[in-house]
Scaffold this motif. Structure first.
Motif, PDB file in Angstrom:
ATOM      1  N   ARG A 156      -0.778   6.289   6.446  1.00 53.46           N
ATOM      2  CA  ARG A 156       0.488   5.740   5.952  1.00 53.46           C
ATOM      3  C   ARG A 156       0.271   4.423   5.227  1.00 53.46           C
ATOM      4  O   ARG A 156       0.757   4.212   4.110  1.00 53.46           O
ATOM      5  CB  ARG A 156       1.440   5.542   7.129  1.00 53.46           C
ATOM      6  N   ASP A 157      -0.454   3.494   5.839  1.00 52.41           N
ATOM      7  CA  ASP A 157      -0.649   2.172   5.241  1.00 52.41           C
ATOM      8  C   ASP A 157      -1.364   2.266   3.900  1.00 52.41           C
ATOM      9  O   ASP A 157      -0.971   1.622   2.912  1.00 52.41           O
ATOM     10  CB  ASP A 157      -1.460   1.288   6.187  1.00 52.41           C
ATOM     11  N   LEU A 158      -2.431   3.060   3.872  1.00 51.97           N
ATOM     12  CA  LEU A 158      -3.211   3.171   2.652  1.00 51.97           C
ATOM     13  C   LEU A 158      -2.418   3.860   1.546  1.00 51.97           C
ATOM     14  O   LEU A 158      -2.467   3.447   0.379  1.00 51.97           O
ATOM     15  CB  LEU A 158      -4.503   3.945   2.929  1.00 51.97           C
ATOM     16  N   MET A 159      -1.683   4.895   1.905  1.00 55.47           N
ATOM     17  CA  MET A 159      -0.898   5.625   0.914  1.00 55.47           C
ATOM     18  C   MET A 159       0.190   4.744   0.313  1.00 55.47           C
ATOM     19  O   MET A 159       0.376   4.708  -0.920  1.00 55.47           O
ATOM     20  CB  MET A 159      -0.300   6.873   1.564  1.00 55.47           C
ATOM     21  N   VAL A 160       0.907   4.016   1.151  1.00 56.61           N
ATOM     22  CA  VAL A 160       1.989   3.163   0.662  1.00 56.61           C
ATOM     23  C   VAL A 160       1.418   2.026  -0.190  1.00 56.61           C
ATOM     24  O   VAL A 160       1.960   1.693  -1.251  1.00 56.61           O
ATOM     25  CB  VAL A 160       2.820   2.615   1.838  1.00 56.61           C
ATOM     26  N   ASP A 161       0.328   1.420   0.262  1.00 52.67           N
ATOM     27  CA  ASP A 161      -0.284   0.337  -0.513  1.00 52.67           C
ATOM     28  C   ASP A 161      -0.794   0.830  -1.860  1.00 52.67           C
ATOM     29  O   ASP A 161      -0.687   0.133  -2.882  1.00 52.67           O
ATOM     30  CB  ASP A 161      -1.426  -0.298   0.273  1.00 52.67           C
ATOM     31  N   VAL A 203       9.148  -2.708   2.174  1.00 49.87           N
ATOM     32  CA  VAL A 203       7.805  -2.152   2.340  1.00 49.87           C
ATOM     33  C   VAL A 203       7.592  -1.744   3.796  1.00 49.87           C
ATOM     34  O   VAL A 203       7.027  -0.682   4.097  1.00 49.87           O
ATOM     35  CB  VAL A 203       6.732  -3.153   1.887  1.00 49.87           C
ATOM     36  N   GLY A 204       8.055  -2.573   4.729  1.00 52.86           N
ATOM     37  CA  GLY A 204       7.921  -2.246   6.146  1.00 52.86           C
ATOM     38  C   GLY A 204       8.599  -0.947   6.516  1.00 52.86           C
ATOM     39  O   GLY A 204       8.131  -0.219   7.413  1.00 52.86           O
ATOM     40  N   GLU A 205       9.690  -0.619   5.833  1.00 49.26           N
ATOM     41  CA  GLU A 205      10.394   0.623   6.140  1.00 49.26           C
ATOM     42  C   GLU A 205       9.565   1.857   5.796  1.00 49.26           C
ATOM     43  O   GLU A 205       9.815   2.946   6.307  1.00 49.26           O
ATOM     44  CB  GLU A 205      11.723   0.654   5.397  1.00 49.26           C
ATOM     45  N   GLN A 206       8.563   1.681   4.946  1.00 42.36           N
ATOM     46  CA  GLN A 206       7.649   2.783   4.656  1.00 42.36           C
ATOM     47  C   GLN A 206       6.317   2.609   5.386  1.00 42.36           C
ATOM     48  O   GLN A 206       5.724   3.574   5.851  1.00 42.36           O
ATOM     49  CB  GLN A 206       7.387   2.881   3.148  1.00 42.36           C
ATOM     50  N   ARG A 207       5.875   1.381   5.483  1.00 45.39           N
ATOM     51  CA  ARG A 207       4.520   1.110   5.937  1.00 45.39           C
ATOM     52  C   ARG A 207       4.430   0.844   7.436  1.00 45.39           C
ATOM     53  O   ARG A 207       3.400   1.079   8.061  1.00 45.39           O
ATOM     54  CB  ARG A 207       3.994  -0.105   5.162  1.00 45.39           C
ATOM     55  N   GLY A 208       5.479   0.330   8.012  1.00 41.93           N
ATOM     56  CA  GLY A 208       5.444  -0.035   9.416  1.00 41.93           C
ATOM     57  C   GLY A 208       5.556  -1.540   9.599  1.00 41.93           C
ATOM     58  O   GLY A 208       5.752  -2.291   8.644  1.00 41.93           O
ATOM     59  N   TRP A 209       5.415  -1.982  10.851  1.00 41.14           N
ATOM     60  CA  TRP A 209       5.768  -3.352  11.200  1.00 41.14           C
ATOM     61  C   TRP A 209       4.726  -4.011  12.090  1.00 41.14           C
ATOM     62  O   TRP A 209       4.013  -3.344  12.821  1.00 41.14           O
ATOM     63  CB  TRP A 209       7.107  -3.368  11.959  1.00 41.14           C
ATOM     64  N   ASP A 210       4.695  -5.354  12.016  1.00 41.82           N
ATOM     65  CA  ASP A 210       4.020  -6.108  13.067  1.00 41.82           C
ATOM     66  C   ASP A 210       4.865  -6.083  14.330  1.00 41.82           C
ATOM     67  O   ASP A 210       4.341  -5.974  15.437  1.00 41.82           O
ATOM     68  CB  ASP A 210       3.791  -7.559  12.619  1.00 41.82           C
ATOM     69  N   ILE A 259      -8.242   6.396  -1.051  1.00 45.26           N
ATOM     70  CA  ILE A 259      -7.147   7.105  -0.396  1.00 45.26           C
ATOM     71  C   ILE A 259      -6.596   8.231  -1.267  1.00 45.26           C
ATOM     72  O   ILE A 259      -6.013   9.206  -0.760  1.00 45.26           O
ATOM     73  CB  ILE A 259      -6.029   6.108   0.007  1.00 45.26           C
ATOM     74  N   TRP A 260      -6.782   8.129  -2.586  1.00 42.76           N
ATOM     75  CA  TRP A 260      -6.283   9.185  -3.465  1.00 42.76           C
ATOM     76  C   TRP A 260      -6.924  10.531  -3.149  1.00 42.76           C
ATOM     77  O   TRP A 260      -6.319  11.578  -3.375  1.00 42.76           O
ATOM     78  CB  TRP A 260      -6.491   8.812  -4.932  1.00 42.76           C
ATOM     79  N   ASP A 261      -8.172  10.520  -2.612  1.00 45.97           N
ATOM     80  CA  ASP A 261      -8.798  11.781  -2.215  1.00 45.97           C
ATOM     81  C   ASP A 261      -7.955  12.494  -1.160  1.00 45.97           C
ATOM     82  O   ASP A 261      -7.753  13.714  -1.222  1.00 45.97           O
ATOM     83  CB  ASP A 261     -10.201  11.535  -1.658  1.00 45.97           C
ATOM     84  N   ASN A 262      -7.485  11.743  -0.183  1.00 41.87           N
ATOM     85  CA  ASN A 262      -6.685  12.325   0.890  1.00 41.87           C
ATOM     86  C   ASN A 262      -5.296  12.710   0.407  1.00 41.87           C
ATOM     87  O   ASN A 262      -4.749  13.742   0.808  1.00 41.87           O
ATOM     88  CB  ASN A 262      -6.604  11.355   2.059  1.00 41.87           C
ATOM     89  N   MET A 263      -4.722  11.883  -0.458  1.00 38.56           N
ATOM     90  CA  MET A 263      -3.417  12.219  -1.030  1.00 38.56           C
ATOM     91  C   MET A 263      -3.511  13.505  -1.843  1.00 38.56           C
ATOM     92  O   MET A 263      -2.623  14.373  -1.774  1.00 38.56           O
ATOM     93  CB  MET A 263      -2.909  11.062  -1.890  1.00 38.56           C
ATOM     94  N   ASN A 264      -4.590  13.642  -2.611  1.00 36.28           N
ATOM     95  CA  ASN A 264      -4.788  14.863  -3.391  1.00 36.28           C
ATOM     96  C   ASN A 264      -4.990  16.071  -2.485  1.00 36.28           C
ATOM     97  O   ASN A 264      -4.531  17.176  -2.797  1.00 36.28           O
ATOM     98  CB  ASN A 264      -5.989  14.715  -4.320  1.00 36.28           C
ATOM     99  N   PHE A 265      -5.693  15.886  -1.384  1.00 39.11           N
ATOM    100  CA  PHE A 265      -5.920  16.981  -0.431  1.00 39.11           C
ATOM    101  C   PHE A 265      -4.588  17.573   0.010  1.00 39.11           C
ATOM    102  O   PHE A 265      -4.382  18.793  -0.016  1.00 39.11           O
ATOM    103  CB  PHE A 265      -6.708  16.458   0.772  1.00 39.11           C
TER     104      PHE A 265
END
Length: 529
Positions: free
Chosen positions: A169-174, A226-233, A260-266
């Motif tokens: 999630r973090d990598l995809m959103v970033d 961004v936190g609503e997609q990525r998560g929170w501290d 991360i695009w490799d995993n998104m493409n997968f």
């Protein structure tokens, strides 16, 4: 340094992917590049008018062979199936506690707890594999969702983030945030004014702001949205301290290191898209359901040694694997689903062109390792329910079971599923060393629990399975152009079927579609003869 770089052609790229990653990777690449499509299944064949007393031999009791026998029997043929193994199903295979896995040079006893299992072959069914889904429904195979993508699962690369896994999630959103910011800057700087109209430019800026979760300055930065997609501290809560605190975003360079695009493409590939399914209790319930329909026609433990034909029929010589007694079976027609690496070693009377096609079809390798853990710590400790964590280590990935969520007691993780180099590295190890490697490499995701919670494991290296000697067929564009039509042609009274005789290589859908095509053409020839 890149001034003289010539990008590969589409054909070059597919050839390289096919050589490195096998048929599954090649098909996935073909899907992304627009060369592959949905299943061609339009319903079961309506075969009628079989001549009285007409007979068919089927070699192999995998799903292609058993579907062939099932449909030909319904059409009125007398069918016999010869199967090398002492079980039906072929690669439609599930191992459970009490089973034995026999490879070249090793034998493993499976010690999983009751109800736990590993699917060494197929383990998921895409929503568009309509042939598989049709026969599951027709034969009463119960299906349940297969949890393919999990945003809370992990991605690990040795050269990214100091080797520390990060949530998908973090990598995809970033990634989409940084890409959106860069495209927004390029648009605002006028760098694309000769490429897009003013109207499209405005739409793109709006899209990048929304898709990338950019702020009012078109920057990707830490914030509530961004936190609503990525998560929170600190996650949203109630009362005095209910306000959430967003976590920090990763820098662009770190995100690029993660690939991360490799995993998104997968997950974007057609055959990897949700929704996916699995049979309740193990993939082999599909094979068992077919076997229930044709069991009386199947002779297990029968090793074929010679396949001959003339203008009157076919003759197959075989040996009983238990008694070593020799036998012979005759029929009017033959459907052969024996995998190419084994078929290439047999004396088979077909054209030189078909023999060349069989010889030209190598099989890629894969290894699956099941690790039984004492408890479902990925759920209770990490809130990971199904899905896949990826790594660039030889194991390739760890997949969390889609069934049995929220239950207590032991459960089996898929602790490795590599193709290519990683598969050959693991296949070259003893089963015990494979387990040790899977535990060591998988610990990168769950260092506190992985080894401490391990109970027992089992593995299957497909290149070491004597009845197939590989995982699945690895066609390339060049080999298909030269040999595919010769492989699938009706050669006298013999036709081949299986995933290798399809454009859906490495999937049960391909095996079933090829069987339906083979028996339809065979029936047409038989009726006209």
């Amino acid at each position: 340094m890149l001034d003289n770089f010539t990008p590969p052609t589409r054909r070059d790229l597919l050839t390289m992917i096919g050589k490195a990653g096998g048929a599954a990777a090649l098909y996935q690449a073909m899907t992304v590049l627009g060369h592959a499509a949905d299943s061609q299944f339009a319903g079961p064949p309506k075969l009628t008018g079989a001549k009285p007393g007409a007979t068919v031999l089927v070699l192999g009791a995998g799903v292609a062979g058993m579907l062939s026998a099932y449909e030909l029997t319904k059409a009125g043929y007398k069918v016999q199936v010869l199967e090398f193994q002492n079980r039906p199903g072929g690669r439609n295979y599930t191992v459970r506690g009490g089973d034995t896995i026999t490879e070249l040079g090793s034998t493993q006893a499976v010690n999983f707890a009751p109800g736990n299992y590993l699917n060494p072959g197929p383990w998921r069914i895409p929503y568009h594999h309509r042939t598989v889904l049709h026969y599951c429904k027709e034969l009463g195979v119960q299906l349940e969702p297969f949890l393919q993508i999990n945003h809370n699962a992990l991605v690990h690369r040795k050269n990214a983030f100091g080797g520390k896994p990060q949530p998908y999630r973090d990598l995809m959103v970033d990634y989409k945030g940084h890409v959106s910011e860069l495209l927004g800057k390029a648009l605002n700087a006028g760098a694309l004014d000769t490429t897009v109209t003013a109207e499209d430019k405005a739409k793109l800026l709006e899209a990048m702001r929304d898709w990338g979760v950019l702020d009012k300055n078109m920057a990707y930065t830490k914030g509530v949205k961004v936190g609503e997609q990525r998560g929170w501290d600190r996650a949203p809560g109630g009362g005095v301290n209910g306000a959430p605190i967003p976590n920090d975003v990763h820098g662009l360079s770190d995100i690029l290191d993660s690939r991360i695009w490799d995993n998104m493409n997968f997950f974007a590939e057609h055959v990897m898209q949700t929704t996916m399914f699995q049979p309740k209790g193990g993939m082999d319930h599909i094979g068992k359901a077919f076997y229930a329909k044709v069991a009386k026609q199947v002779r297990l433990g029968t090793r074929v040694t010679k396949i001959a034909q003339d203008d009157k029929g076919v003759t197959v010589d075989w040996v009983d694997t238990k008694t070593n007694a020799a036998g012979q079976s005759k029929a009017d027609w033959l459907v052969c689903t024996i995998p190419a690496p084994v078929l290439n070693q047999l004396d088979i009377q077909v054209s030189d062109a078909k023999k060349a096609a069989i010889r030209a079809l190598p099989y890629g390798n894969s290894v699956k390792i099941g690790l039984e853990m004492k408890r479902r710590f990925w759920e209770t400790d990490h809130a990971i329910y199904g899905g896949i964590s990826f790594t660039d280590q030889p194991i390739g990935l760890v997949s969390y079971p889609s069934h049995g969520t929220f239950t207590d007691g032991p459960a089996v993780l898929l602790g490795a599923y590599p193709f290519g180099i990683g598969a050959y590295i693991l296949a070259g190890m003893t089963p015990e060393k494979r387990i040790a490697a899977a535990l060591e490499q998988g610990s990168v995701f769950h260092p506190a629990e992985y080894k401490a919670e391990f109970s027992n494991g089992a593995s299957v290296a497909w290149s070491r399975m004597p009845w197939i000697l590989g995982c699945c067929a690895t066609w390339t564009e060049e080999s298909r152009a030269a040999h595919y039509q010769n492989l699938v042609s009706l050669d006298g009274r013999i036709v081949l079927a299986g995933e290798h005789a399809s454009y859906y290589g490495c999937w049960q859908e391909g095996a079933l579609l090829s069987a339906l095509d083979a028996v339809t053409r065979l029936h047409e020839r038989a009726v006209a003869a």
